[in-house]
Scaffold this motif. Structure first.
Motif, PDB file in Angstrom:
ATOM      1  N   ALA A 117       0.817  -1.369   0.007  1.00 11.75           N
ATOM      2  CA  ALA A 117       0.047   0.019   0.035  1.00 11.75           C
ATOM      3  C   ALA A 117       0.799   1.313  -0.046  1.00 11.75           C
ATOM      4  N   GLY A 118       2.163   1.257  -0.196  1.00 13.29           N
ATOM      5  CA  GLY A 118       3.141   2.293  -0.230  1.00 13.29           C
ATOM      6  C   GLY A 118       3.191   3.115   1.009  1.00 13.29           C
ATOM      7  N   LEU A 119       2.924   2.384   2.191  1.00  9.83           N
ATOM      8  CA  LEU A 119       2.784   3.039   3.401  1.00  9.83           C
ATOM      9  C   LEU A 119       4.060   2.801   4.508  1.00  9.83           C
ATOM     10  N   THR A 173      -5.747   6.460  13.606  1.00  9.44           N
ATOM     11  CA  THR A 173      -6.606   7.566  13.540  1.00  9.44           C
ATOM     12  C   THR A 173      -5.645   8.708  13.433  1.00  9.44           C
ATOM     13  N   GLY A 174      -4.423   8.674  13.771  1.00  9.11           N
ATOM     14  CA  GLY A 174      -3.438   9.872  13.892  1.00  9.11           C
ATOM     15  C   GLY A 174      -2.881  10.151  12.720  1.00  9.11           C
ATOM     16  N   LEU A 175      -3.187   9.352  11.742  1.00  9.10           N
ATOM     17  CA  LEU A 175      -2.603   9.454  10.426  1.00  9.10           C
ATOM     18  C   LEU A 175      -3.146  10.597   9.673  1.00  9.10           C
ATOM     19  N   SER A 176      -2.513  11.313   8.668  1.00 14.07           N
ATOM     20  CA  SER A 176      -3.177  11.902   7.623  1.00 14.07           C
ATOM     21  C   SER A 176      -4.355  11.375   6.763  1.00 14.07           C
ATOM     22  N   GLY A 177      -5.188  12.227   6.078  1.00 11.52           N
ATOM     23  CA  GLY A 177      -6.242  11.628   5.362  1.00 11.52           C
ATOM     24  C   GLY A 177      -5.671  10.737   4.298  1.00 11.52           C
ATOM     25  N   GLY A 178      -4.809  10.983   3.594  1.00 18.34           N
ATOM     26  CA  GLY A 178      -4.198  10.141   2.723  1.00 18.34           C
ATOM     27  C   GLY A 178      -3.447   9.005   3.063  1.00 18.34           C
ATOM     28  N   GLN A 179      -2.899   9.162   4.115  1.00 16.53           N
ATOM     29  CA  GLN A 179      -2.191   7.833   4.970  1.00 16.53           C
ATOM     30  C   GLN A 179      -3.377   6.873   5.603  1.00 16.53           C
ATOM     31  N   GLN A 180      -4.280   7.580   6.089  1.00 12.64           N
ATOM     32  CA  GLN A 180      -5.333   6.760   6.345  1.00 12.64           C
ATOM     33  C   GLN A 180      -5.993   5.893   5.557  1.00 12.64           C
ATOM     34  N   GLN A 181      -6.181   6.566   4.208  1.00 14.19           N
ATOM     35  CA  GLN A 181      -6.889   5.830   3.198  1.00 14.19           C
ATOM     36  C   GLN A 181      -5.890   4.490   2.712  1.00 14.19           C
ATOM     37  N   MET A 188     -13.505   0.037  -4.760  1.00 16.40           N
ATOM     38  CA  MET A 188     -13.217   1.013  -4.004  1.00 16.40           C
ATOM     39  C   MET A 188     -14.093   2.019  -4.543  1.00 16.40           C
ATOM     40  N   ASP A 189     -14.823   2.811  -3.473  1.00 18.09           N
ATOM     41  CA  ASP A 189     -16.200   3.310  -3.546  1.00 18.09           C
ATOM     42  C   ASP A 189     -15.589   4.884  -3.276  1.00 18.09           C
ATOM     43  N   GLU A 190     -15.353   5.551  -4.387  1.00 18.49           N
ATOM     44  CA  GLU A 190     -14.690   6.939  -4.493  1.00 18.49           C
ATOM     45  C   GLU A 190     -13.744   7.175  -3.555  1.00 18.49           C
ATOM     46  N   PRO A 191     -12.657   6.478  -3.674  1.00 18.60           N
ATOM     47  CA  PRO A 191     -11.566   6.307  -2.472  1.00 18.60           C
ATOM     48  C   PRO A 191     -10.931   7.676  -2.427  1.00 18.60           C
ATOM     49  N   CYS A 192     -10.960   8.559  -3.298  1.00 19.86           N
ATOM     50  CA  CYS A 192     -10.198   9.826  -3.163  1.00 19.86           C
ATOM     51  C   CYS A 192     -11.013  11.088  -2.901  1.00 19.86           C
ATOM     52  N   SER A 193     -12.303  10.970  -2.980  1.00 14.15           N
ATOM     53  CA  SER A 193     -13.222  12.115  -2.736  1.00 14.15           C
ATOM     54  C   SER A 193     -12.878  12.895  -1.426  1.00 14.15           C
ATOM     55  N   ALA A 194     -12.174  12.213  -0.419  1.00  8.21           N
ATOM     56  CA  ALA A 194     -12.297  13.250   0.713  1.00  8.21           C
ATOM     57  C   ALA A 194     -10.728  13.625   0.856  1.00  8.21           C
ATOM     58  N   LEU A 195      -9.925  13.431  -0.115  1.00  2.65           N
ATOM     59  CA  LEU A 195      -8.262  13.307  -0.278  1.00  2.65           C
ATOM     60  C   LEU A 195      -7.841  14.863  -0.960  1.00  2.65           C
ATOM     61  N   ALA A 220      -3.254  11.773  -5.918  1.00  6.39           N
ATOM     62  CA  ALA A 220      -2.116  11.193  -6.962  1.00  6.39           C
ATOM     63  C   ALA A 220      -1.635   9.884  -6.659  1.00  6.39           C
ATOM     64  N   ARG A 221      -1.032  10.251  -5.162  1.00  2.61           N
ATOM     65  CA  ARG A 221      -0.572   8.799  -4.505  1.00  2.61           C
ATOM     66  C   ARG A 221      -1.412   7.629  -4.413  1.00  2.61           C
ATOM     67  N   ILE A 222      -2.717   7.817  -4.362  1.00  5.42           N
ATOM     68  CA  ILE A 222      -3.521   6.617  -4.504  1.00  5.42           C
ATOM     69  C   ILE A 222      -3.755   6.079  -5.621  1.00  5.42           C
ATOM     70  N   GLU A 223      -3.704   6.889  -6.774  1.00  7.54           N
ATOM     71  CA  GLU A 223      -3.892   6.634  -8.180  1.00  7.54           C
ATOM     72  C   GLU A 223      -2.947   5.753  -8.368  1.00  7.54           C
ATOM     73  N   GLU A 224      -1.667   6.226  -8.144  1.00 11.98           N
ATOM     74  CA  GLU A 224      -0.086   5.346  -8.443  1.00 11.98           C
ATOM     75  C   GLU A 224      -0.409   4.076  -7.895  1.00 11.98           C
ATOM     76  N   LEU A 225      -0.757   4.026  -6.708  1.00  5.37           N
ATOM     77  CA  LEU A 225      -1.125   2.580  -5.802  1.00  5.37           C
ATOM     78  C   LEU A 225      -1.915   1.679  -6.582  1.00  5.37           C
ATOM     79  N   ILE A 226      -3.072   2.463  -7.294  1.00  3.83           N
ATOM     80  CA  ILE A 226      -4.125   1.580  -7.985  1.00  3.83           C
ATOM     81  C   ILE A 226      -3.471   1.032  -9.060  1.00  3.83           C
ATOM     82  N   ASP A 227      -2.679   1.875  -9.794  1.00  2.00           N
ATOM     83  CA  ASP A 227      -2.067   1.059 -10.778  1.00  2.00           C
ATOM     84  C   ASP A 227      -1.044   0.024 -10.779  1.00  2.00           C
ATOM     85  N   GLU A 228      -0.188   0.116  -9.527  1.00  2.00           N
ATOM     86  CA  GLU A 228       0.454  -0.863  -9.123  1.00  2.00           C
ATOM     87  C   GLU A 228      -0.256  -2.043  -8.677  1.00  2.00           C
TER      88      GLU A 228
END
Lengths: 273, 459
Positions: free
Chosen positions: A153-155, A168-176, A193-200, A206-214
């Motif tokens: 997950a690249g985390l 819960t202490g991580l940033s929004g993108g890290q939490q996702q 994935m149900d709109e996984p980036c709409s809250a980011l 961009a980080r999540i989209e890269e991850l989805i591609d991998e």
């Protein structure tokens, strides 16, 4: 539209093969969903190929999330919701009474719109799934699952020194990404994935989209998105939903450059939605 | 004129003031003046200026009137009646005079007292007339003064806001002062008790038998004021109560939130709330008439000796009383866990029970703990059930089939009947009350803190 799945024997368990070389992972036919009296989805028939990213697009309330939640039977948790039709994964109908939805959900993971890490440590968030499914013993075996999942997950590099801190202490993108790692940890075949980036924010997106591609190298991914650009960037195939019906489905490039339906054309050019 | 009529007149005057102020402002507005406040605020301002001072005057007058008249009448008595009379006897004379003034004459009273009664009646007449005149003058004066202040630029809106703010401040100060008064009276009486019985032997003594001799020459126990057995009784019964209430309350809350469908929930939840509405004295009946005999008979059939006022009977009925309390707190706490937590868990292939145990309960734990602490503090302070169902003798035992006594029971028994308020026996009640108050206060503060911190997390 490719109808091979319908002709495939339900019990054979053999997945049909598409002409483009990707086997069909999920085959839905005539899926309708009712919330009480109200019908939310009308006769959706679609094949989702394996190890690709399929994007569901369409205006709000068009039924794309409802259909997504049929694929792991999350709709079962809503009392008034009922589903008709069949959805086959690897040729076996998941709405067969013999199928345990709990076990199904271990095969079909899900990532939600808003990151929803449990109020536990990062480590415990990841091993929640493996633990309840008895996939690993506590100790080095579990440590390995946690490390592999977080790496995929690249985390890993960001959290390896604070695995005991609350998720819960991580940033929004890290939490996702933590939620994606949590889904990966049970080793699913399909990830919804149900709109996984709409809250980011855009960078986390961009980080999540890269991850989805991998991730598509290992998993079949179905993503619901409101962003045309996102669908164009991450998906190989796209399906356009409108008013509870599947309007058209095909290769993303084709859908975006040369849609066959006027409604699709109107939506992607921004005339409504 | 009675105070009620007077207040009605003041109210009517305020209404007139409101209409007057509003009409005046309306006229200014129609004349094309730019107004700071809308006419209704001009009306409110006149009404409040008219009514509030007059109302306060009546209240203060009524409070002070009796004391002043009494002292005037008593001071006017001839010296042969008052000489060398104690203050307690003096108040008897005062009530005799009032009785005569009210026409309740027994025997043949002293002529001096009859004269005093006449004077008393006369003074009362003057006082009530004076009150009426002053109040009406104040009301009308206030109205005219307020009316004279009105002008297009007058900030009636802000003035009215200010008056209302002061009204609110006075109310909250009254509430706080009352609480402080209660604490102060408790502390003062407790200090009187601790002057007779050392704090240390009270808090750590193991023997409680508060029977002290009534007369100096009476042969009786000296009285022992070691409160540990009493505290233990309270803790023991509360623990039994929580042992009953916690699992039942918590599990019923889990069922209602997570499993029950809407129909069941809409029936069961109000039923649980009925349980919360039953007066504790009814629980007391239940304990003493149903539960205690049941436990006793069961125990005897098992060959055990069971006290008729067993800690188990009182504690379990108190537990039943606390079920809705815990259940509603747990219900709130579990419902407050966001749906996304459940979805996340189900999507990983968790069953309902796994989700509840591993995600919902940990997330709801602070809220549940807060509710439990509040329930404990209610159990500690609960009086009626234990007065009826728990024992009177302070025994230091861990056997739930024996009778124990609680702090609240002891306070009640110490204060019932003929008591003198300067013996350690009676004052001990205040010592116990103080300890009870401090412990429940501490529990409540901790509980509210826990609940508050929990609320901050999801909002």
């Amino acid at each position: 539209m490719d109808k091979t799945a319908e002709t495939t024997g339900v019990l054979s368990g053999a997945a049909a093969t598409r002409t483009d070389g990707h086997e069909i992972k999920v085959a839905a036919s005539n899926v309708s969903v009712f919330y009480g009296e109200k019908q939310a989805l009308f006769d959706v028939t679609i094949d989702i190929p394996g190890r690709q990213v399929m994007a569901f697009i369409g205006p709000s309330g068009c039924g794309k999330s409802t259909f997504l939640r049929c694929i792991n039977r999350m709709n079962d948790t809503i009392d008034i919701c009922s589903v008709t039709g069949t959805i086959e994964i690897d040729g076996a109908n998941i709405y067969d009474p013999k199928i345990d939805p709990v076990l199904l959900r271990a095969r079909v993971g899900m990532v939600f719109q808003k990151p929803n890490p449990f109020p536990k440590s990062i480590y415990d968030n990841i091993c929640y799934g493996p633990r309840i499914h008895g996939k690993a013993r506590a100790g080095s075996e579990m440590d390995e699952i946690v490390e592999v999942s977080l790496k995929r997950a690249g985390l890993w590099n960001e959290v390896k020194d604070r695995l005991k801190e609350p998720g819960t202490g991580l940033s929004g993108g890290q939490q996702q990404r933590l939620c994606i790692a949590r889904a990966i940890a049970v080793n699913p075949e399909v990830i919804l994935m149900d709109e996984p980036c709409s809250a980011l924010d855009p960078i986390a997106t961009a980080r999540i989209e890269e991850l989805i591609d991998e991730l598509r190298e290992r998993y079949t991914i179905v993503i619901v998105t409101h962003s045309m650009q996102q669908a164009a960037r991450v998906s190989q195939r796209a399906a356009f939903f409108h008013l509870g019906r599947l309007v058209e489905e095909g290769e993303t490039d084709l859908i975006f450059t040369n849609p066959s339906d006027q409604r699709t054309q109107d939506y992607i050019t921004g005339r409504f939605g | 004129m009675s105070a009620t009529t007077l207040l009605a007149i003041v109210l009517a005057l305020s209404l007139i003031g409101y209409l007057w102020g509003r009409a005046n402002a309306g006229a200014l507005k129609r004349a094309g003046q730019g107004m700071h406040s809308i006419p209704a605020y001009h009306g409110y301002f006149v009404a409040l200026s008219c009514g509030v001072p007059a109302f306060l005057l009546v209240l203060i007058w009524l409070a002070a009137q009796n004391t002043i008249i009494d002292s005037i009448v008593l001071a006017g008595l001839p010296s042969y009646v008052t000489d060398g009379v104690e203050s307690s006897r003096m108040s008897l004379i005062a009530s005799e005079i009032k009785g005569i003034a009210g026409g309740r004459i027994f025997g043949t009273p002293d002529q001096a007292l009859i004269d005093a009664a006449e004077r008393y009646n006369a003074l009362r007449g003057i006082a009530s007339l004076g009150m009426a005149v002053c109040a009406l003058a104040l009301a009308i004066g206030g109205m005219i003064y307020a009316r004279s202040r009105l002008s297009p630029e007058f900030r009636a809106r802000n003035r009215v806001d200010n008056i209302i703010r002061w009204g609110l401040i006075v109310c909250s100060i009254l509430a706080i002062l009352t609480t402080l008064g209660i604490i102060l009276s408790l502390v003062i009486e407790s200090l009187a008790f601790f002057a007779r019985v050392p704090v240390f032997s009270f808090l750590f003594g193991l023997e409680w038998s508060p029977q002290t001799p009534m007369r100096a020459d009476q042969v009786a126990a000296a009285g022992a004021f070691g409160a540990v057995p009493v505290f233990w009784g309270t803790i023991f019964i509360s623990a039994i109560a929580m042992f009953v209430a916690l699992p039942v309350g918590l599990f019923s809350a889990i069922y209602l939130v997570e499993y029950a469908n809407h129909r069941v929930r809409s029936v069961v939840k109000p039923l649980l709330e009925i349980l919360a509405g039953i007066p504790t004295i009814v629980y007391g009946f239940f304990a003493i008439l149903t539960v205690a005999p049941m436990i006793r008979e069961f125990g005897i059939s098992m060959g055990l000796s069971v006290a008729s006022n067993s800690a188990l009977a009182a504690g379990s009925v108190m537990g039943i009383m606390l079920i809705p309390f815990i259940s509603s707190f747990a219900d709130d706490a579990i419902s407050a866990v966001p749906q996304s937590m459940r979805d996340g868990s189900y999507a990983l292939g968790a069953t309902k029970a796994e989700t509840i145990r591993q995600v919902l309960l940990p997330a709801a734990l602070p809220g549940i703990v807060g509710g439990v602490l509040l329930a404990v503090s209610r159990a500690i302070g609960e009086t009626m059930i234990v007065v009826m169902a728990a024992g009177l003798t302070a025994t230091l035992t861990a056997n739930p089939l024996e009778g124990v006594t609680t702090v609240t029971v002891q306070i009640v028994t110490l204060l019932i009947g003929d008591t003198e308020f300067d013996s350690p026996k009676t004052l001990a009640a205040f010592g116990l009350g103080l300890v009870l108050f401090i412990s429940t206060l501490a529990l409540n503060i901790v509980a509210l803190q826990v609940v508050k911190r929990y609320r901050e997390r999801y909002e």
